[in-house]
Design a protein around this motif. Structure first.
Motif, short mmCIF file in Angstrom:
data_model
loop_
_atom_site.label_atom_id
_atom_site.label_comp_id
_atom_site.label_asym_id
_atom_site.label_seq_id
_atom_site.Cartn_x
_atom_site.Cartn_y
_atom_site.Cartn_z
N GLY A 91 0.81 -1.21 0.00
CA GLY A 91 0.00 0.00 0.00
C GLY A 91 0.84 1.26 0.00
N ASN A 92 1.85 1.29 0.86
CA ASN A 92 2.72 2.47 0.93
C ASN A 92 3.47 2.69 -0.37
OD1 ASN A 92 1.94 3.04 3.55
ND2 ASN A 92 3.60 1.83 4.45
N ASP A 93 3.98 1.60 -0.95
CA ASP A 93 4.70 1.72 -2.22
C ASP A 93 3.79 2.29 -3.31
OD1 ASP A 93 6.95 0.66 -1.04
OD2 ASP A 93 6.69 -1.35 -1.92
N HIS A 94 2.56 1.85 -3.33
CA HIS A 94 1.65 2.29 -4.37
C HIS A 94 1.11 3.70 -4.12
CE1 HIS A 94 2.09 -1.82 -5.61
NE2 HIS A 94 1.64 -1.44 -6.78
N VAL A 95 0.96 4.07 -2.87
CA VAL A 95 0.57 5.45 -2.57
C VAL A 95 1.64 6.42 -3.09
CG1 VAL A 95 0.28 7.11 -0.67
CG2 VAL A 95 -0.97 4.94 -0.66
N ARG A 96 2.89 6.01 -2.97
CA ARG A 96 3.99 6.86 -3.47
C ARG A 96 3.97 6.98 -4.99
NH1 ARG A 96 6.63 4.67 1.15
NH2 ARG A 96 7.37 2.82 0.07
N LEU A 97 3.33 6.05 -5.68
CA LEU A 97 3.25 6.11 -7.13
C LEU A 97 2.17 7.06 -7.64
CD1 LEU A 97 3.49 2.29 -7.99
CD2 LEU A 97 5.31 3.99 -8.20
N VAL A 98 1.23 7.41 -6.78
CA VAL A 98 0.08 8.21 -7.20
C VAL A 98 0.48 9.57 -7.79
CG1 VAL A 98 -2.03 9.37 -6.39
CG2 VAL A 98 -1.57 7.00 -5.74
N PRO A 99 1.38 10.34 -7.18
CA PRO A 99 1.72 11.64 -7.79
C PRO A 99 2.28 11.50 -9.21
CG PRO A 99 2.46 11.58 -5.51
CD PRO A 99 2.02 10.19 -5.85
N ALA A 100 3.14 10.52 -9.43
CA ALA A 100 3.70 10.34 -10.78
C ALA A 100 2.61 9.90 -11.75
CB ALA A 100 4.83 9.31 -10.75
N MET A 101 1.72 9.04 -11.29
CA MET A 101 0.62 8.59 -12.13
C MET A 101 -0.30 9.77 -12.48
SD MET A 101 -2.29 5.69 -11.37
CE MET A 101 -2.97 6.61 -10.01
N ALA A 102 -0.59 10.60 -11.50
CA ALA A 102 -1.44 11.76 -11.73
C ALA A 102 -0.79 12.73 -12.71
CB ALA A 102 -1.75 12.46 -10.40
#
Length: 114
Positions: A91-102
């Motif tokens: 979960g933490n790893d994927h939360v960190r991906l959200v800004p780049a994805m956005a």
């Protein structure tokens, strides 16, 4: 998304107002009006599906590790703790991906509007 939808509907209405156009021409005009919104929806859907797939693979990996630990004789409480830690890490790893994805989605959507 409301502003782009409004643009699509106004564009489509202008197509329908062209009394000199054939039905096929009106239909093609409407399809051209809808193309940017369709592209935008496809971009967002693809990014979210990729994100969900990655998260699912991570959770499957955690489940596999937990099953292997149980098969190896670890206690259920210990395996549960390890599984919880692994899932939290996913979960933490994927939360960190959200800004780049956005940002990627925003850049892709901006390119459509140009």
């Amino acid at each position: 998304i409301m502003s782009p939808q409004g643009t699509v509907f106004r564009c489509s209405a202008r197509c329908c107002e062209d009394t000199a156009a054939s039905m096929q021409q009106v239909q093609r005009c409407i399809e051209r009006c809808h193309a940017p919104l369709t592209q935008a929806q496809a971009i967002v859907t693809a990014e979210l599906e990729q994100f969900q797939d990655r998260l699912s693979r991570c959770t499957l990996h955690c489940n596999d590790k937990a099953k292997d630990a149980l098969d190896a004789g670890s206690t259920e409480a210990r395996v549960r703790d390890q599984l919880d830690a692994c899932l939290a890490s996913c979960g933490n790893d994927h939360v960190r991906l959200v800004p780049a994805m956005a940002k990627k989605m925003k850049d892709s959507l901006a390119a459509i509007q140009q």
